[in-house]
Design an enzyme around this catalytic site. Structure first.
Site, PDB file in Angstrom:
ATOM      1  CG  ASP A 114      -2.164   0.881   1.097  1.00 15.88           C
ATOM      2  OD1 ASP A 114      -2.244   1.496  -0.223  1.00 15.88           O
ATOM      3  OD2 ASP A 114      -3.032   0.782   1.717  1.00 15.88           O
ATOM      4  CD  GLU A 115      -1.883   5.219  -0.410  1.00 16.45           C
ATOM      5  OE1 GLU A 115      -2.116   3.885  -0.022  1.00 16.45           O
ATOM      6  OE2 GLU A 115      -2.747   5.877  -1.086  1.00 16.45           O
ATOM      7  CG  ASP A 118      -3.638   8.142   8.432  1.00 14.87           C
ATOM      8  OD1 ASP A 118      -2.741   8.716   9.213  1.00 14.87           O
ATOM      9  OD2 ASP A 118      -4.594   8.310   8.106  1.00 14.87           O
TER      10      ASP A 118
HETATM   11  P1  5GP Z   1      -5.299   3.872   7.165  1.00 14.35           P
HETATM   12  O1  5GP Z   1      -5.813   5.071   8.202  1.00 14.35           O
HETATM   13  O2  5GP Z   1      -6.277   2.760   7.047  1.00 14.35           O
HETATM   14  O3  5GP Z   1      -3.855   3.455   7.499  1.00 14.35           O
HETATM   15  O4  5GP Z   1      -5.225   4.548   5.770  1.00 14.35           O
HETATM   16  C1  5GP Z   1      -6.299   4.608   4.834  1.00 14.35           C
HETATM   17  C2  5GP Z   1      -6.297   5.187   3.501  1.00 14.35           C
HETATM   18  O5  5GP Z   1      -6.341   6.504   3.700  1.00 14.35           O
HETATM   19  C3  5GP Z   1      -4.881   4.989   2.783  1.00 14.35           C
HETATM   20  O6  5GP Z   1      -4.654   3.503   2.222  1.00 14.35           O
HETATM   21  C4  5GP Z   1      -4.667   6.049   1.819  1.00 14.35           C
HETATM   22  O7  5GP Z   1      -5.401   5.719   0.811  1.00 14.35           O
HETATM   23  C5  5GP Z   1      -5.536   6.879   2.627  1.00 14.35           C
HETATM   24  N1  5GP Z   1      -4.507   8.274   3.372  1.00 14.35           N
HETATM   25  C6  5GP Z   1      -4.109   8.218   4.543  1.00 14.35           C
HETATM   26  N2  5GP Z   1      -3.310   9.213   4.731  1.00 14.35           N
HETATM   27  C7  5GP Z   1      -3.039   9.686   3.471  1.00 14.35           C
HETATM   28  C8  5GP Z   1      -2.417  10.655   2.954  1.00 14.35           C
HETATM   29  O8  5GP Z   1      -1.697  11.341   3.857  1.00 14.35           O
HETATM   30  N3  5GP Z   1      -2.233  10.738   1.801  1.00 14.35           N
HETATM   31  C9  5GP Z   1      -3.046  10.351   0.759  1.00 14.35           C
HETATM   32  N4  5GP Z   1      -2.894  10.733  -0.400  1.00 14.35           N
HETATM   33  N5  5GP Z   1      -3.865   9.497   1.310  1.00 14.35           N
HETATM   34  C10 5GP Z   1      -4.004   9.076   2.676  1.00 14.35           C
END
Ligand code: 5GP
Length: 209
Positions: A114-115, A118
């Site tokens: 994944d990128e 967060d």
């Molecule tokens: P999680 O909170 O589950 O780790 O992240 C959920 C999703 O939110 C990530 O896969 C990503 O697509 C999006 N996301 C969270 N933080 C960022 C950020 O700083 N930039 C971008 N472009 N997407 C984010």
């Protein structure tokens, strides 16, 4: 949000981060048998890292995509399957393709890409659901003694309290690979940029090129 609160990331930077992690994976002798990209952010890193994981004489590593969205990010839609409280599964493994070309995930090295990590909710969901999937397959096929190794690769890990966990063993054994740990800022990825030249310049100014 001002530009100072955002981190701009260029394609070149992403390319190099993938190269760095691929090198680590190969040095550890953990070249994956399959890459699972979490759409859409994991797709480009997954494709790039596959090239750097290429080994002469070996087949290209297959990439499968799974689609996960956080509940809050989606307007609910009856065409998607609601699984947990927070994560919605919009796309899952292609078992037909897996069976036909690959056998199964059992006993394989699986790299989940994944990128960004967060809150960790998405990665937690992906890892735990894929692990469950494999255990079910193992029971069905009576192949309980084969070990499947899951690793995670993200470009960026945000340094913040997480809302969900990854397996302790994965974290401790170096199978959680974050190319960079960054402050809790909004990351702007190049595939979302309207003006890629301006985006790249901003990334350069921040040293992310
Ligand atoms: P999680 O909170 O589950 O780790 O992240 C959920 C999703 O939110 C990530 O896969 C990503 O697509 C999006 N996301 C969270 N933080 C960022 C950020 O700083 N930039 C971008 N472009 N997407 C984010």
């Amino acid at each position: 949000m001002s530009n100072a609160d955002k981190m701009y990331i260029s394609y070149n930077n992403i390319h190099k981060l993938c190269q760095k992690i691929a090198k680590q994976i190969l040095e550890r002798n953990e070249r994956p048998d399959i890459i699972i990209a979490i759409t859409g952010g994991g797709m480009i890193p997954a494709r790039i890292i596959r090239s750097f994981l290429k080994v002469k004489g070996q087949k290209n590593i297959p990439i499968q995509a799974i689609g996960l969205s956080l509940y809050e990010d989606l307007g609910l839609d009856t065409t998607v399957e609601t699984i947990g409280k927070e994560v919605i599964r919009t796309q899952w493994l292609d078992f037909m393709a897996l069976d036909k070309h690959f056998d199964s995930l059992i006993g394989k090295k699986v790299l989940i890409v994944d990128e960004v990590d967060d809150t960790r909710t998405t990665l937690h969901y992906a890892v735990s659901e894929l692990e469950k999937e494999v255990v079910e397959q193992q029971k069905r096929l009576n192949r309980l003694d084969e070990e499947t190794l899951f690793s995670v690769f993200v470009l960026h890990n945000k340094d913040k309290p997480k809302k969900a966990d990854l397996p302790k063993e994965m974290l401790e054994s170096g199978r959680y690979l974050a190319a960079v740990t960054v402050p809790d800022k909004w990351l702007c990825y190049p595939w979302e940029a309207e003006d890629i030249e301006e985006h790249t310049n901003l990334a350069k100014l921040q040293g992310n090129d």
